[in-house]
Design a protein around this motif. Structure first.
Motif, mmCIF file in Angstrom:
data_model
loop_
_atom_site.group_PDB
_atom_site.id
_atom_site.type_symbol
_atom_site.label_atom_id
_atom_site.label_comp_id
_atom_site.label_asym_id
_atom_site.label_seq_id
_atom_site.Cartn_x
_atom_site.Cartn_y
_atom_site.Cartn_z
ATOM 1 N N ASP A 86 -34.475 -34.984 34.172
ATOM 2 C CA ASP A 86 -33.137 -34.365 34.138
ATOM 3 C C ASP A 86 -32.612 -34.181 32.715
ATOM 4 N N GLN A 87 -32.849 -35.182 31.855
ATOM 5 C CA GLN A 87 -32.334 -35.078 30.470
ATOM 6 C C GLN A 87 -32.892 -33.843 29.769
ATOM 7 N N GLY A 88 -34.092 -33.428 30.175
ATOM 8 C CA GLY A 88 -34.752 -32.281 29.547
ATOM 9 C C GLY A 88 -33.997 -30.983 29.742
ATOM 10 N N LEU A 89 -33.087 -30.960 30.707
ATOM 11 C CA LEU A 89 -32.356 -29.722 30.984
ATOM 12 C C LEU A 89 -30.927 -29.762 30.452
ATOM 13 N N LYS A 90 -30.578 -30.894 29.786
ATOM 14 C CA LYS A 90 -29.209 -30.996 29.258
ATOM 15 C C LYS A 90 -29.252 -30.872 27.737
ATOM 16 N N PRO A 91 -28.675 -29.776 27.189
ATOM 17 C CA PRO A 91 -28.777 -29.555 25.734
ATOM 18 C C PRO A 91 -28.233 -30.718 24.910
ATOM 19 N N GLU A 92 -27.203 -31.409 25.426
ATOM 20 C CA GLU A 92 -26.577 -32.449 24.594
ATOM 21 C C GLU A 92 -27.196 -33.833 24.811
ATOM 22 N N ALA A 93 -28.155 -33.958 25.740
ATOM 23 C CA ALA A 93 -28.754 -35.282 25.999
ATOM 24 C C ALA A 93 -29.750 -35.627 24.902
ATOM 25 N N ASP A 94 -29.430 -36.649 24.107
ATOM 26 C CA ASP A 94 -30.274 -36.983 22.954
ATOM 27 C C ASP A 94 -31.323 -38.017 23.367
ATOM 28 N N HIS A 95 -32.430 -37.550 23.932
ATOM 29 C CA HIS A 95 -33.478 -38.426 24.463
ATOM 30 C C HIS A 95 -34.754 -38.155 23.657
ATOM 31 N N PRO A 96 -35.548 -39.209 23.332
ATOM 32 C CA PRO A 96 -36.700 -38.965 22.450
ATOM 33 C C PRO A 96 -37.826 -38.158 23.098
ATOM 34 N N PHE A 97 -37.930 -38.170 24.416
ATOM 35 C CA PHE A 97 -39.035 -37.468 25.078
ATOM 36 C C PHE A 97 -38.514 -36.593 26.226
ATOM 37 N N CYS B 156 -43.214 -29.384 25.110
ATOM 38 C CA CYS B 156 -42.714 -28.530 26.182
ATOM 39 C C CYS B 156 -41.876 -27.395 25.575
ATOM 40 N N ASN B 157 -42.498 -26.226 25.452
ATOM 41 C CA ASN B 157 -41.853 -25.103 24.764
ATOM 42 C C ASN B 157 -40.595 -24.642 25.503
ATOM 43 N N SER B 158 -40.674 -24.597 26.834
ATOM 44 C CA SER B 158 -39.605 -23.942 27.588
ATOM 45 C C SER B 158 -38.274 -24.684 27.533
ATOM 46 N N ASN B 159 -38.272 -25.959 27.108
ATOM 47 C CA ASN B 159 -36.950 -26.585 26.892
ATOM 48 C C ASN B 159 -36.764 -26.970 25.422
ATOM 49 N N GLY B 160 -37.419 -26.260 24.534
ATOM 50 C CA GLY B 160 -37.102 -26.419 23.121
ATOM 51 C C GLY B 160 -38.145 -27.148 22.284
ATOM 52 N N GLY B 161 -39.396 -27.201 22.748
ATOM 53 C CA GLY B 161 -40.434 -27.895 21.969
ATOM 54 C C GLY B 161 -40.274 -29.399 22.033
ATOM 55 N N GLN B 162 -39.859 -29.880 23.205
ATOM 56 C CA GLN B 162 -39.595 -31.316 23.369
ATOM 57 C C GLN B 162 -40.889 -32.060 23.720
ATOM 58 N N PRO B 163 -41.094 -33.244 23.121
ATOM 59 C CA PRO B 163 -42.347 -33.962 23.340
ATOM 60 C C PRO B 163 -42.420 -34.731 24.665
ATOM 61 N N VAL B 164 -43.659 -35.088 25.013
ATOM 62 C CA VAL B 164 -43.942 -35.907 26.195
ATOM 63 C C VAL B 164 -44.496 -37.236 25.670
ATOM 64 N N SER B 165 -44.026 -38.339 26.216
ATOM 65 C CA SER B 165 -44.486 -39.639 25.705
ATOM 66 C C SER B 165 -45.863 -39.977 26.263
ATOM 67 N N MET B 166 -46.564 -40.859 25.544
ATOM 68 C CA MET B 166 -47.891 -41.297 26.009
ATOM 69 C C MET B 166 -47.752 -42.036 27.329
ATOM 70 N N GLY C 6 -20.862 -28.812 12.876
ATOM 71 C CA GLY C 6 -20.461 -28.675 14.268
ATOM 72 C C GLY C 6 -21.099 -27.539 15.044
ATOM 73 N N VAL C 7 -22.103 -26.856 14.461
ATOM 74 C CA VAL C 7 -22.771 -25.792 15.226
ATOM 75 C C VAL C 7 -23.441 -26.440 16.440
ATOM 76 N N PRO C 8 -23.161 -25.913 17.636
ATOM 77 C CA PRO C 8 -23.724 -26.544 18.847
ATOM 78 C C PRO C 8 -25.202 -26.219 19.021
ATOM 79 N N ILE C 9 -26.047 -27.247 18.935
ATOM 80 C CA ILE C 9 -27.496 -27.011 19.093
ATOM 81 C C ILE C 9 -28.045 -27.894 20.210
ATOM 82 N N VAL C 10 -29.256 -27.566 20.649
ATOM 83 C CA VAL C 10 -29.941 -28.406 21.633
ATOM 84 C C VAL C 10 -30.442 -29.646 20.898
ATOM 85 N N LYS C 11 -30.115 -30.815 21.454
ATOM 86 C CA LYS C 11 -30.449 -32.074 20.787
ATOM 87 C C LYS C 11 -31.549 -32.831 21.514
#
Ligand code: F0G
Length: 460
Positions: free
Chosen positions: A145-156, A186-196, A335-340
């Motif tokens: 779920d965190q992967g779909l929330k732009p403001e959720a600051d999760h490492p993976f 994971c390109n489709s949600n911003g190049g977010q990594p997957v943990s081992m 303050g520019v709103p970015i995906v975190k």
């Protein structure tokens, strides 16, 4: 606080001049292009952040390797060199080159997908999704779920939801689930990594239900760097060990070499298992070419072999990931709103939050893309309202996507930190005067994939 960025771990030996245009010239050029950056001529662009795909700069070792390309139809020496490199990185002994990532996708999906089957993954890339659907399969995006929330600051944020994956495997079983696909990063949600840990657990489930696990490995090195940086227990490990461990959990991979291969064209597939490889070879001969070249020139096989080794250099990867993070920090500071947090290859700006006075029907993210070109000759891409709006088949009502994003994809080894500062300052200038931004309307659109060819005009 902005994290200090390290210096470039290379110097420049060959330069490609960039044309500088004036603001009034750019206003005319973008109007002529129908306010669609796909219609611009690349010569009129100062910094091109359209994609990180096929846009890397090659090293002196890659250019030298080109000269050793063995251009034979069968049994090319260059193929064996590439195969050795791929096997040493992935542990997979069977390697098949393809002309680019989607060539590999075509072969794998033709081999394994039967109509009515389900293909779970963290999030399939667009071209993968299209191949799955063309063969009658149903792609399932099971990212956490965190992967779909732009403001959720999760490492993976690229992790797959293991509970959902198990439910799919339990409900449909191996007859209805030909394989599971993990896209790293994971390109489709911003190049977010997957943990081992997530990969290991997903692989455990796949084994239990006897379903193969494959990787879409386009950005495998960036993913492994994030594991080294963010996952407990991996700090002291060599990148190559992390990479081998990651691939050890899968049955094979597909790769678009245009990203972490550090080359401008190419791809490959690799398998643990001989029988899958044999099936793939038959299709390769029909669609890509004889299995020792698969649509690539011998010289390109050589450059790829070198690129795959260079991409695992930790000083290169640190610089790369820090450069992307630096751009994100500079934008966030004001303050520019970015995906975190920012991903491995791109920074994404939230268009709806950037210009909240512009309704989504007037394309706020596209407005920013257009302004960025006018302001500084920088090309970004909208991934939002113009790209993903759907029409209700019964009522014809427009269904807008949740996210209206601008992607700033950073090519590898191409732009200096000074270029990145120009990008940051141009966006900040627009942000400071964002109240003056005006919406756009579409005046021409095609039936399918409209964002590539549609034309816009500014609202009155
Ligand atoms: N898989 C992923 C994760 C990708 O990002 C891409 C391409 C592909 C597969 C397809 O590979 O282009 O070599 O056929 N992504 C590019 C992008 C186009 O801009 O993100 P290909």
């Amino acid at each position: 606080m902005i994290k200090k960025i390290g210096p470039e771990p290379y110097k420049i030996k060959m330069v490609e001049p960039l044309k500088q245009t004036t603001k009034s010239e750019r206003k005319k050029l973008i109007a002529k292009a129908g306010y669609n950056i796909f219609n611009l001529c690349s010569e009129d662009i100062y910094i091109d952040l359209l994609t990180d795909s096929g846009t890397s700069a090659m090293s002196q070792f890659q250019w030298a390797a080109l000269m050793q390309g063995d251009e034979t139809y069968a049994g090319s020496r260059s193929f064996f060199r590439l195969k050795e490199t791929v096997t040493s990185i992935t542990g997979y002994p069977y390697v098949l080159p393809t002309h680019q990532g989607r060539g590999a996708e075509n072969i794998l999906t033709k081999m394994l997908i039967k109509p009515g089957t389900f293909i779970p993954g963290n999030m399939h890339f667009d071209s993968t999704r299209a191949h799955l659907q063309l063969k009658g399969g149903f792609p399932l995006d099971l990212v956490v779920d965190q992967g779909l929330k732009p403001e959720a600051d999760h490492p993976f944020k690229g992790n797959i939801n293991l509970g959902k994956l198990e439910n799919v495997l339990k409900e449909h079983g191996r007859k209805k689930v030909p394989f599971v696909l993990m896209t790293v990063t994971c390109n489709s949600n911003g190049g977010q990594p997957v943990s081992m840990e997530n990969i290991r657990s997903a692989a455990g489930l796949c084994r239990r239900y006897q379903v193969p696990l494959f990787f879409d490995a386009a950005r495998f090195a960036e993913n492994c760097y994030f594991i080294k940086e963010r996952e407990p227990g991996y700090k002291e490990r060599e990148l190559i060990d992390i990479t081998r461990e990651m691939f050890s959990y899968g049955d094979g991979c597909m790769m678009s070499s245009k990203k972490d291969g550090l080359v401008n064209i190419g791809g490959f597939m690799a398998f643990k298992d001989d029988s899958l490889y044999q099936q793939a070879c038959q299709l390769s001969i029909v669609y890509e070419g004889f299995p020792t070249y698969g649509g690539m020139a011998g010289r390109d096989l050589e450059a790829l072999s070198v690129g795959l080794q260079e991409v695992l250099d930790v000083s290169y990867l640190r610089f790369r990931i820090e450069q992307v993070a630096y751009l994100a920090d500079r934008l966030q500071e004001e303050g520019v709103p970015i995906v975190k947090p920012p991903g491995g290859h791109a920074v994404y700006i939230d268009g709806k939050k950037f210009a909240p006075h512009i309704p989504q029907s007037q394309f706020p993210a596209q407005v920013l893309v257009v302004e960025l070109y006018i302001e500084a000759g920088i090309r970004a891409i909208e991934l939002g309202t113009s790209a993903f709006t759907e029409k209700d088949p019964d009522t014809g009502e427009l269904i807008y996507p949740e996210l209206d994003l601008v992607r700033l994809a950073i090519p590898r080894r191409v732009y200096t930190n000074t270029h990145i500062d120009v990008v940051a300052e141009s966006i900040l200038d627009i942000y400071r005067n964002r109240d003056q931004l005006r919406g756009l309307k579409i005046v021409y659109e095609a039936q399918v994939l409209r964002h590539f060819t549609c034309r816009f005009e500014f609202m009155e």
